[in-house]
Design a protein around this motif. Structure first.
Motif, PDB file in Angstrom:
ATOM      1  N   GLU B  17     -37.480 -16.642   0.328  1.00 39.33           N
ATOM      2  CA  GLU B  17     -37.110 -18.248   0.428  1.00 39.33           C
ATOM      3  C   GLU B  17     -36.213 -18.227   1.991  1.00 39.33           C
ATOM      4  N   PRO B  18     -36.297 -19.224   2.423  1.00 36.73           N
ATOM      5  CA  PRO B  18     -35.649 -19.329   3.795  1.00 36.73           C
ATOM      6  C   PRO B  18     -33.986 -19.043   3.694  1.00 36.73           C
ATOM      7  N   PRO B  19     -33.706 -18.445   4.771  1.00 38.71           N
ATOM      8  CA  PRO B  19     -32.394 -17.777   4.736  1.00 38.71           C
ATOM      9  C   PRO B  19     -31.331 -18.866   4.208  1.00 38.71           C
ATOM     10  N   ARG B  20     -30.649 -18.364   3.148  1.00 37.58           N
ATOM     11  CA  ARG B  20     -29.798 -19.251   2.511  1.00 37.58           C
ATOM     12  C   ARG B  20     -28.319 -19.260   3.097  1.00 37.58           C
ATOM     13  N   VAL B  21     -27.842 -20.373   3.635  1.00 38.27           N
ATOM     14  CA  VAL B  21     -26.395 -20.449   4.348  1.00 38.27           C
ATOM     15  C   VAL B  21     -25.650 -20.887   3.241  1.00 38.27           C
ATOM     16  N   ARG B  23     -22.787 -22.724   1.433  1.00 38.37           N
ATOM     17  CA  ARG B  23     -22.284 -24.181   1.729  1.00 38.37           C
ATOM     18  C   ARG B  23     -21.034 -24.279   2.015  1.00 38.37           C
ATOM     19  N   TYR B  24     -20.231 -23.553   2.115  1.00 36.68           N
ATOM     20  CA  TYR B  24     -18.676 -23.501   2.641  1.00 36.68           C
ATOM     21  C   TYR B  24     -18.305 -22.033   2.982  1.00 36.68           C
ATOM     22  N   ALA B  25     -17.469 -22.266   3.893  1.00 38.76           N
ATOM     23  CA  ALA B  25     -16.891 -20.649   4.252  1.00 38.76           C
ATOM     24  C   ALA B  25     -16.100 -20.037   2.997  1.00 38.76           C
ATOM     25  N   VAL B  26     -16.072 -18.656   3.383  1.00 42.54           N
ATOM     26  CA  VAL B  26     -15.283 -18.031   2.433  1.00 42.54           C
ATOM     27  C   VAL B  26     -13.843 -18.492   2.470  1.00 42.54           C
ATOM     28  N   ASN B  27     -13.192 -18.727   1.002  1.00 41.63           N
ATOM     29  CA  ASN B  27     -11.852 -19.383   1.299  1.00 41.63           C
ATOM     30  C   ASN B  27     -11.181 -18.981  -0.084  1.00 41.63           C
ATOM     31  N   SER B  67     -22.270 -12.387  -3.723  1.00 40.16           N
ATOM     32  CA  SER B  67     -23.546 -13.537  -4.132  1.00 40.16           C
ATOM     33  C   SER B  67     -22.837 -14.777  -4.373  1.00 40.16           C
ATOM     34  N   THR B  68     -21.787 -15.019  -4.827  1.00 39.12           N
ATOM     35  CA  THR B  68     -21.380 -16.369  -5.192  1.00 39.12           C
ATOM     36  C   THR B  68     -21.240 -17.328  -3.889  1.00 39.12           C
ATOM     37  N   TRP B  69     -20.926 -16.620  -2.686  1.00 35.66           N
ATOM     38  CA  TRP B  69     -20.883 -17.698  -1.370  1.00 35.66           C
ATOM     39  C   TRP B  69     -22.582 -18.368  -1.199  1.00 35.66           C
ATOM     40  N   VAL B  70     -23.539 -17.642  -1.626  1.00 35.49           N
ATOM     41  CA  VAL B  70     -24.864 -18.313  -1.424  1.00 35.49           C
ATOM     42  C   VAL B  70     -25.351 -18.800  -2.567  1.00 35.49           C
ATOM     43  N   MET B  71     -24.665 -18.863  -3.720  1.00 36.80           N
ATOM     44  CA  MET B  71     -25.303 -19.621  -4.928  1.00 36.80           C
ATOM     45  C   MET B  71     -25.582 -21.112  -4.517  1.00 36.80           C
ATOM     46  N   LEU B 122     -14.942  -9.223   3.474  1.00 35.06           N
ATOM     47  CA  LEU B 122     -14.931 -10.615   3.809  1.00 35.06           C
ATOM     48  C   LEU B 122     -13.565 -11.428   3.753  1.00 35.06           C
ATOM     49  N   ARG B 123     -13.316 -12.216   4.712  1.00 35.94           N
ATOM     50  CA  ARG B 123     -12.082 -13.014   4.811  1.00 35.94           C
ATOM     51  C   ARG B 123     -12.194 -14.277   4.907  1.00 35.94           C
ATOM     52  N   PRO B 124     -11.180 -15.076   4.609  1.00 38.32           N
ATOM     53  CA  PRO B 124     -11.252 -16.637   4.512  1.00 38.32           C
ATOM     54  C   PRO B 124     -11.837 -17.099   5.947  1.00 38.32           C
ATOM     55  N   GLY B 125     -12.814 -17.987   5.945  1.00 34.00           N
ATOM     56  CA  GLY B 125     -13.282 -18.423   7.305  1.00 34.00           C
ATOM     57  C   GLY B 125     -14.611 -17.814   7.594  1.00 34.00           C
ATOM     58  N   ASP B 126     -14.989 -16.665   7.005  1.00 32.31           N
ATOM     59  CA  ASP B 126     -16.231 -15.955   7.257  1.00 32.31           C
ATOM     60  C   ASP B 126     -17.204 -17.051   6.783  1.00 32.31           C
ATOM     61  N   HIS B 127     -18.480 -16.933   7.470  1.00 35.40           N
ATOM     62  CA  HIS B 127     -19.483 -17.842   6.994  1.00 35.40           C
ATOM     63  C   HIS B 127     -20.778 -17.143   6.634  1.00 35.40           C
ATOM     64  N   VAL B 128     -21.240 -17.041   5.305  1.00 33.57           N
ATOM     65  CA  VAL B 128     -22.292 -16.047   5.240  1.00 33.57           C
ATOM     66  C   VAL B 128     -23.448 -16.730   5.051  1.00 33.57           C
ATOM     67  N   THR B 129     -24.509 -15.821   5.668  1.00 28.67           N
ATOM     68  CA  THR B 129     -25.740 -16.210   5.380  1.00 28.67           C
ATOM     69  C   THR B 129     -26.681 -15.127   4.810  1.00 28.67           C
ATOM     70  N   CYS B 130     -27.572 -15.525   3.858  1.00 28.33           N
ATOM     71  CA  CYS B 130     -28.363 -14.334   2.995  1.00 28.33           C
ATOM     72  C   CYS B 130     -29.648 -14.307   3.296  1.00 28.33           C
ATOM     73  N   HIS B 131     -30.355 -13.450   3.601  1.00 25.89           N
ATOM     74  CA  HIS B 131     -31.649 -13.216   3.956  1.00 25.89           C
ATOM     75  C   HIS B 131     -32.225 -12.274   2.673  1.00 25.89           C
ATOM     76  N   PHE B 132     -33.331 -13.091   2.028  1.00 24.27           N
ATOM     77  CA  PHE B 132     -33.886 -12.556   0.589  1.00 24.27           C
ATOM     78  C   PHE B 132     -35.386 -11.986   1.108  1.00 24.27           C
ATOM     79  N   THR B 133     -35.566 -10.657   0.443  1.00 26.41           N
ATOM     80  CA  THR B 133     -37.049 -10.399   0.715  1.00 26.41           C
ATOM     81  C   THR B 133     -37.518  -9.805  -0.836  1.00 26.41           C
ATOM     82  N   ILE B 134     -38.753 -10.001  -1.042  1.00 33.03           N
ATOM     83  CA  ILE B 134     -39.074  -9.623  -2.291  1.00 33.03           C
ATOM     84  C   ILE B 134     -39.534  -8.069  -2.213  1.00 33.03           C
TER      85      ILE B 134
END
Lengths: 142, 184
Positions: B17-21, B23-27, B67-71, B122-134
């Protein structure tokens, strides 16, 4: 602060975790996991299991807790590899046991089993290292 | 006869799927909710002074929480299931694969394995993007839960500066719950 001294074959203290419905649902929702098999008993039955069951992320999170309860706050987990067996259902008690199976510099690898009354729920290998020595080349840029 | 296993194999190696950004920074609030739900009293997740005493600049995120950050979130979760029930396929490989699995009767899912290499905390303020490959799809086989196939997803989690945070392999079984062998 440092990690406990250990040698291969050392056992970690076991940890018993009673698993009720609230824990299984609360941890799934804390990880933003809304799959019905982790909170809706009727849907879980429709999908082929007798009750809701613990999510793999919750199992992984409880493993973090088990390891760092032993290795201390000045350590960090650098790698986890886990395989699920029988599910954890509400009412089960899971008991973690662990044994040191690898030493590589400051890093310690522990093999963990988490079992309930029906068998082994999870088999895992977790590597933990002192936080100041655990930066990988990829992470060093941060 | 049409072999669904062969059709599934065509998805191997594709971006799921497209890279998943995130929804909010690590907090701190999400971290505290997670630590409490797991009864984890490691102070480095919630107490800045305790984290600093270990040489960290701030509190950190529990490793398994990555994985929670990109749910997708509650609303998107409901939308995905509504679309699936209506037979609507979205325009990315994983949605198309799930439609084919549903059509073959493999409607149930259970996660079986996860491997995670944690390259950085990971620390507060980090912003995670996840790239998924089958990464792989097994041949169709009979399992204790029913007939189905195992899918391995490769997930690469990057921070806001594209530094690798975590590399993960996540394996799940998609199966037909009506074709169980024996009693459970």
């Amino acid at each position: 602060m440092s990690m406990p001294r250990c040698t291969i074959g050392d056992a970690l203290p076991p940890l018993e975790i009673p698993l009720d419905r609230t824990l299984i649902v609360g941890a799934a929702i804390a990880s933003q996991d809304f799959e019905d098999v982790h909170h809706d008993p009727g849907k879980a039955r429709d999908r082929g299991t007798p009750d809701i069951f613990m999510s793999i992320n919750t199992t992984n999170g409880l493993l973090d807790r088990y390891i760092t309860d032993w290795s201390g706050p000045a350590s960090r987990i650098t790698r986890t590899s886990l395989r699920l067996g029988v599910p954890n259902f509400p009412g089960d008690t899971m008991t973690f046991t662990g044994e040191v199976t690898g030493l590589d510099g400051d890093a310690v690898t522990v093999r963990v089993h988490g079992s309930n009354a029906r068998g082994v729920h999870v088999t895992a290998q977790v590597t933990v290292a002192p936080v100041d020595s655990a930066v990988s080349p990829e992470g060093a840029a941060r | 006869m049409d072999d669904p296993g062969q059709r599934f194999a065509a998805y191997v190696g594709r971006e799921a799927e497209p890279p998943r950004v995130a929804r909010y920074a690590v907090n701190e609030a999400m971290i505290r909710n997670w630590a409490e739900a797991h009864d984890d009293f490691n102070p480095v997740y919630v107490d800045r002074a305790a984290a600093k005493a270990t040489g960290r600049p701030d509190v950190v995120c529990p490793p398994a929480m990555i994985s929670t950050w990109v749910m997708a979130g509650y609303r998107r979760h409901r939308e995905i299931h509504r679309l699936r029930a209506e037979g609507v396929t979205e325009d990315f490989a994983y949605s198309q694969l799930l439609s084919e699995l549903d059509a073959a009767g493999f409607t149930s899912v259970v996660a079986t394995d996860v491997e995670q290499d944690y390259h950085a905390e990971l620390r507060p303020g980090d912003h995670v993007t996840c790239h998924f490959t089958i990464e792989s799809i097994s041949p169709i086989k009979q399992t204790a839960l029913g007939r189905g196939c195992f899918i391995t997803l490769l997930k690469r989690y990057l921070d806001q500066g594209d530094a690798l945070l975590v590399e993960e392999r996540f394996r799940l079984l998609r199966f037909d719950p009506t074709r169980k062998e024996g009693a459970a």
